[in-house]
Design a protein around this motif. Structure first.
Motif, PDB file in Angstrom:
ATOM      1  N   ASN A   1     -32.519 -28.736 -14.168  1.00  0.00           N
ATOM      2  CA  ASN A   1     -31.171 -29.259 -14.413  1.00  0.00           C
ATOM      3  C   ASN A   1     -30.121 -28.157 -14.334  1.00  0.00           C
ATOM      4  O   ASN A   1     -28.991 -28.400 -13.893  1.00  0.00           O
ATOM      5  CB  ASN A   1     -31.121 -29.953 -15.774  1.00  0.00           C
ATOM      6  CG  ASN A   1     -31.765 -31.325 -15.759  1.00  0.00           C
ATOM      7  OD1 ASN A   1     -31.190 -32.285 -15.270  1.00  0.00           O
ATOM      8  ND2 ASN A   1     -32.973 -31.427 -16.294  1.00  0.00           N
ATOM      9  N   ALA A   2     -30.490 -26.940 -14.752  1.00  0.00           N
ATOM     10  CA  ALA A   2     -29.553 -25.821 -14.620  1.00  0.00           C
ATOM     11  C   ALA A   2     -29.299 -25.498 -13.147  1.00  0.00           C
ATOM     12  O   ALA A   2     -28.162 -25.221 -12.750  1.00  0.00           O
ATOM     13  CB  ALA A   2     -30.106 -24.602 -15.348  1.00  0.00           C
ATOM     14  N   ALA A   3     -30.364 -25.538 -12.333  1.00  0.00           N
ATOM     15  CA  ALA A   3     -30.201 -25.304 -10.894  1.00  0.00           C
ATOM     16  C   ALA A   3     -29.349 -26.401 -10.259  1.00  0.00           C
ATOM     17  O   ALA A   3     -28.491 -26.126  -9.406  1.00  0.00           O
ATOM     18  CB  ALA A   3     -31.572 -25.241 -10.222  1.00  0.00           C
ATOM     19  N   ARG A   4     -29.587 -27.648 -10.674  1.00  0.00           N
ATOM     20  CA  ARG A   4     -28.790 -28.753 -10.127  1.00  0.00           C
ATOM     21  C   ARG A   4     -27.325 -28.614 -10.556  1.00  0.00           C
ATOM     22  O   ARG A   4     -26.408 -28.892  -9.766  1.00  0.00           O
ATOM     23  CB  ARG A   4     -29.367 -30.087 -10.602  1.00  0.00           C
ATOM     24  CG  ARG A   4     -28.668 -31.299  -9.989  1.00  0.00           C
ATOM     25  CD  ARG A   4     -29.391 -32.585 -10.318  1.00  0.00           C
ATOM     26  NE  ARG A   4     -30.674 -32.648  -9.644  1.00  0.00           N
ATOM     27  CZ  ARG A   4     -31.858 -32.577 -10.276  1.00  0.00           C
ATOM     28  NH1 ARG A   4     -31.904 -32.425 -11.592  1.00  0.00           N
ATOM     29  NH2 ARG A   4     -32.974 -32.640  -9.596  1.00  0.00           N
ATOM     30  N   LEU A   5     -27.087 -28.187 -11.796  1.00  0.00           N
ATOM     31  CA  LEU A   5     -25.716 -27.983 -12.265  1.00  0.00           C
ATOM     32  C   LEU A   5     -25.022 -26.913 -11.441  1.00  0.00           C
ATOM     33  O   LEU A   5     -23.854 -27.073 -11.055  1.00  0.00           O
ATOM     34  CB  LEU A   5     -25.736 -27.593 -13.746  1.00  0.00           C
ATOM     35  CG  LEU A   5     -24.380 -27.229 -14.372  1.00  0.00           C
ATOM     36  CD1 LEU A   5     -23.427 -28.409 -14.314  1.00  0.00           C
ATOM     37  CD2 LEU A   5     -24.570 -26.769 -15.816  1.00  0.00           C
ATOM     38  N   ALA A   6     -25.730 -25.818 -11.154  1.00  0.00           N
ATOM     39  CA  ALA A   6     -25.129 -24.748 -10.341  1.00  0.00           C
ATOM     40  C   ALA A   6     -24.788 -25.253  -8.945  1.00  0.00           C
ATOM     41  O   ALA A   6     -23.714 -24.939  -8.400  1.00  0.00           O
ATOM     42  CB  ALA A   6     -26.085 -23.564 -10.269  1.00  0.00           C
TER      43      ALA A   6
END
Length: 323
Positions: free
Chosen positions: A244-249
């Motif tokens: 989810n952090a990668a998708r947010l970035a």
């Protein structure tokens, strides 16, 4: 070829719609990551309890038996994603898995359990075919079910082999500095010798000595199973937080790209609108000038007609005209 104002407006509306979707994905990434992060912290407390139980077992029954140096089989449990829009998240982990499999000396003999459909595609792209693919949990409640299913599957692989010696490695992505994702391969079985040595050398600080009524093999198996469950649960939770952090970035990058493109389209739309306004004004001016010329021609024709009429009136047939 210059684009019309209608096309530019349509493109701007499309980009605004995409921007709304991107903002929604950003919000969902933040909302989804928080429960998994809390679950990861919660399982740490459970893992500490299991390690304390192993400490009590070692204090009562002596140090754990050392595992054989060469395992009969090697299993890699790979945690990835079911959904896209997270950049090269799965490809980075797959590359790390390939490197780790090559280090075992027998890449073809390594068995893989994959979590995530997108992760399976990334592994197959590198020539690695998992023997089973499980779906990622859709909520924190599914983390426990996934970890339990993995423990059961690993136990079945161990029982189906020629030896109880089984090497298990976890491959997942962990959050690094500045929001970066770091692929890691974490040995799970056999137990880390440093962990076993630490349990054996650590003193028992309570005045109450540990005691259990279960047979030692049964108690140790239960504790090891709890340790595996906690480790698998923690890896799955950490993988989902990182996903989810990668998708947010990626969504932040997409939002910036949409904003920049909208600014370009807005400037282009203003230029085209100004050109159309200028063209319309020129058309009005040209039409006005044409009307003025037409009016001048009409006046000239009328003046010429009047002059000719006066000339006819003063012709020789006029009796009042002087000789």
């Amino acid at each position: 070829m210059a684009e019309t104002l209608e096309i530019l407006n349509r493109r701007s509306e499309t980009l605004r719609s995409i921007g709304g979707i991107v903002r929604t994905m950003k919000t969902m990434s933040v909302i989804n990551a928080n429960p998994y992060e809390q679950a990861a912290h919660a399982i740490d407390a459970y893992r500490a309890t299991v390690l304390e139980g192993l400490h009590a077992f070692v204090h009562q029954h002596g140090p754990l038996a050392s595992a054989p140096r060469v395992a009969a089989g090697h299993v890699i449990v790979v945690f990835g994603s079911d959904h896209g829009l997270c950049g090269n998240y799965n490809e980075v982990i797959a590359a790390e898995v390939g490197r780790h499999a090559a280090e075992t000396g027998d890449p073809d003999g390594v068995r893989m359990i994959c979590v995530g459909a997108q992760m399976e595609d990334a592994l197959r792209g590198l020539g690695m075919v998992p023997e089973v693919t499980l779906l990622c949990p859709g909520s924190t409640d599914g983390l426990g079910r996934l970890a339990g299913a993995l423990v059961t599957r690993l136990d079945g692989i161990r029982r189906g082999g020629d030896s109880d010696a089984l090497a298990v490695t976890l491959a997942f992505s962990r959050r690094g500095d500045h929001g970066l994702q770091v692929p890691v391969t974490q040995p799970l079985l056999p137990l880390d010798p440093e962990l076993a040595r630490g349990l054996a050398t650590r003193p028992w600080r309570s005045r109450s000595l540990p005691r259990s009524t279960l047979p030692a093999p049964t108690l140790l198996a239960a504790l090891i199973r709890g340790y595996l469950f906690a480790s698998l649960f923690r890896a799955a939770a950490e993988a989902l937080v990182t996903e989810n952090a990668a998708r947010l970035a990626r969504m932040q990058q997409a939002e910036q790209s949409v904003t920049d493109r909208l600014e370009e389209l807005t400037a282009e739309t203003r230029a085209v609108r100004q050109d159309e306004i200028t063209t319309e004004l020129l058309d009005v001016i040209i039409g006005f000038e044409a009307l003025k010329e037409r009016e001048k021609r009409k006046q000239a024709v009328a003046a010429a007609t009047t002059k000719a009429h006066l000339h006819d009136v003063r012709s020789p047939r006029d009796p009042h005209r002087p000789a």
